[in-house]
Motif scaffolding. Structure first.
Motif, PDB file in Angstrom:
ATOM      1  N   MET A 151       0.853  -1.188   0.000  1.00 25.50           N
ATOM      2  CA  MET A 151       0.000   0.000   0.000  1.00 25.50           C
ATOM      3  C   MET A 151       0.892   1.242   0.000  1.00 25.50           C
ATOM      4  SD  MET A 151      -2.884   1.274   2.768  1.00 25.50           S
ATOM      5  CE  MET A 151      -4.046   0.002   2.406  1.00 25.50           C
ATOM      6  N   ASN A 152       0.571   2.184  -0.837  1.00 24.71           N
ATOM      7  CA  ASN A 152       1.306   3.440  -0.918  1.00 24.71           C
ATOM      8  C   ASN A 152       1.219   4.171   0.423  1.00 24.71           C
ATOM      9  OD1 ASN A 152       1.940   6.189  -1.373  1.00 24.71           O
ATOM     10  ND2 ASN A 152       1.349   6.034  -3.509  1.00 24.71           N
ATOM     11  N   GLU A 153       2.337   4.724   0.871  1.00 23.83           N
ATOM     12  CA  GLU A 153       2.346   5.387   2.177  1.00 23.83           C
ATOM     13  C   GLU A 153       1.438   6.616   2.218  1.00 23.83           C
ATOM     14  OE1 GLU A 153       6.394   8.042   1.842  1.00 23.83           O
ATOM     15  OE2 GLU A 153       6.582   5.939   2.413  1.00 23.83           O
ATOM     16  N   ASN A 154       1.245   7.311   1.084  1.00 21.69           N
ATOM     17  CA  ASN A 154       0.318   8.448   1.064  1.00 21.69           C
ATOM     18  C   ASN A 154      -1.125   7.986   1.248  1.00 21.69           C
ATOM     19  OD1 ASN A 154       2.090  10.580   0.886  1.00 21.69           O
ATOM     20  ND2 ASN A 154       2.086  10.611  -1.340  1.00 21.69           N
ATOM     21  N   VAL A 155      -1.467   6.843   0.656  1.00 18.99           N
ATOM     22  CA  VAL A 155      -2.817   6.293   0.825  1.00 18.99           C
ATOM     23  C   VAL A 155      -3.035   5.927   2.289  1.00 18.99           C
ATOM     24  CG1 VAL A 155      -4.355   4.386   0.216  1.00 18.99           C
ATOM     25  CG2 VAL A 155      -2.973   5.486  -1.549  1.00 18.99           C
ATOM     26  N   LEU A 156      -2.051   5.302   2.891  1.00 20.56           N
ATOM     27  CA  LEU A 156      -2.132   4.962   4.309  1.00 20.56           C
ATOM     28  C   LEU A 156      -2.304   6.216   5.156  1.00 20.56           C
ATOM     29  CD1 LEU A 156      -1.944   2.727   6.448  1.00 20.56           C
ATOM     30  CD2 LEU A 156       0.523   3.088   6.462  1.00 20.56           C
ATOM     31  N   GLY A 157      -1.549   7.239   4.855  1.00 17.25           N
ATOM     32  CA  GLY A 157      -1.648   8.505   5.583  1.00 17.25           C
ATOM     33  C   GLY A 157      -3.011   9.155   5.419  1.00 17.25           C
ATOM     34  N   ILE A 158      -3.548   9.084   4.223  1.00 18.26           N
ATOM     35  CA  ILE A 158      -4.874   9.677   3.970  1.00 18.26           C
ATOM     36  C   ILE A 158      -5.954   8.906   4.725  1.00 18.26           C
ATOM     37  CG2 ILE A 158      -6.625  10.051   2.189  1.00 18.26           C
ATOM     38  CD1 ILE A 158      -4.235  10.751   0.297  1.00 18.26           C
ATOM     39  N   ILE A 159      -5.895   7.587   4.696  1.00 20.87           N
ATOM     40  CA  ILE A 159      -6.886   6.776   5.413  1.00 20.87           C
ATOM     41  C   ILE A 159      -6.807   7.050   6.918  1.00 20.87           C
ATOM     42  CG2 ILE A 159      -7.538   4.417   6.047  1.00 20.87           C
ATOM     43  CD1 ILE A 159      -6.648   3.591   3.194  1.00 20.87           C
ATOM     44  N   ALA A 160      -5.605   7.060   7.457  1.00 20.53           N
ATOM     45  CA  ALA A 160      -5.421   7.342   8.885  1.00 20.53           C
ATOM     46  C   ALA A 160      -5.937   8.741   9.228  1.00 20.53           C
ATOM     47  CB  ALA A 160      -3.948   7.213   9.264  1.00 20.53           C
TER      48      ALA A 160
END
Length: 86
Positions: free
Chosen positions: A1-10
């Motif tokens: 998973m892309n770290e930006n996607v993870l950051g956005i979800i969080a």
């Protein structure tokens, strides 16, 4: 998973966490169970995250925490209106 996607979800999950509390306060016009100190500390912490996001040029941090600051400022405004201990 892309770290930006993870950051956005969080960020989205964290940002929306106070919305049920805000809705409850607006519906009931009751802030007796809200801690003013907790709210102020949370707003300060979130604001520092926004500042950090700008320093690091991290859009997910900036957007999610800015939204959370807005929600909590609305809650603070409601606290000032509905607080019966004035």
């Amino acid at each position: 998973m892309n770290e930006n996607v993870l950051g956005i979800i969080a960020g989205v999950l964290t940002s929306i966490s106070m919305i049920p509390q805000l809705v409850k306060v607006i519906r009931e016009k009751n802030v007796e169970d809200i801690s003013l100190l907790m709210l102020l500390v949370l707003i300060c912490g979130l604001s520092l995250w926004v500042w950090y996001g700008f320093m690091k040029d991290e859009l997910p941090i900036i957007l999610s925490n800015s939204f959370a600051v807005g929600v909590n400022l609305c809650l603070l405004f409601c606290y000032s209106i509905y607080n019966k201990k004035k």
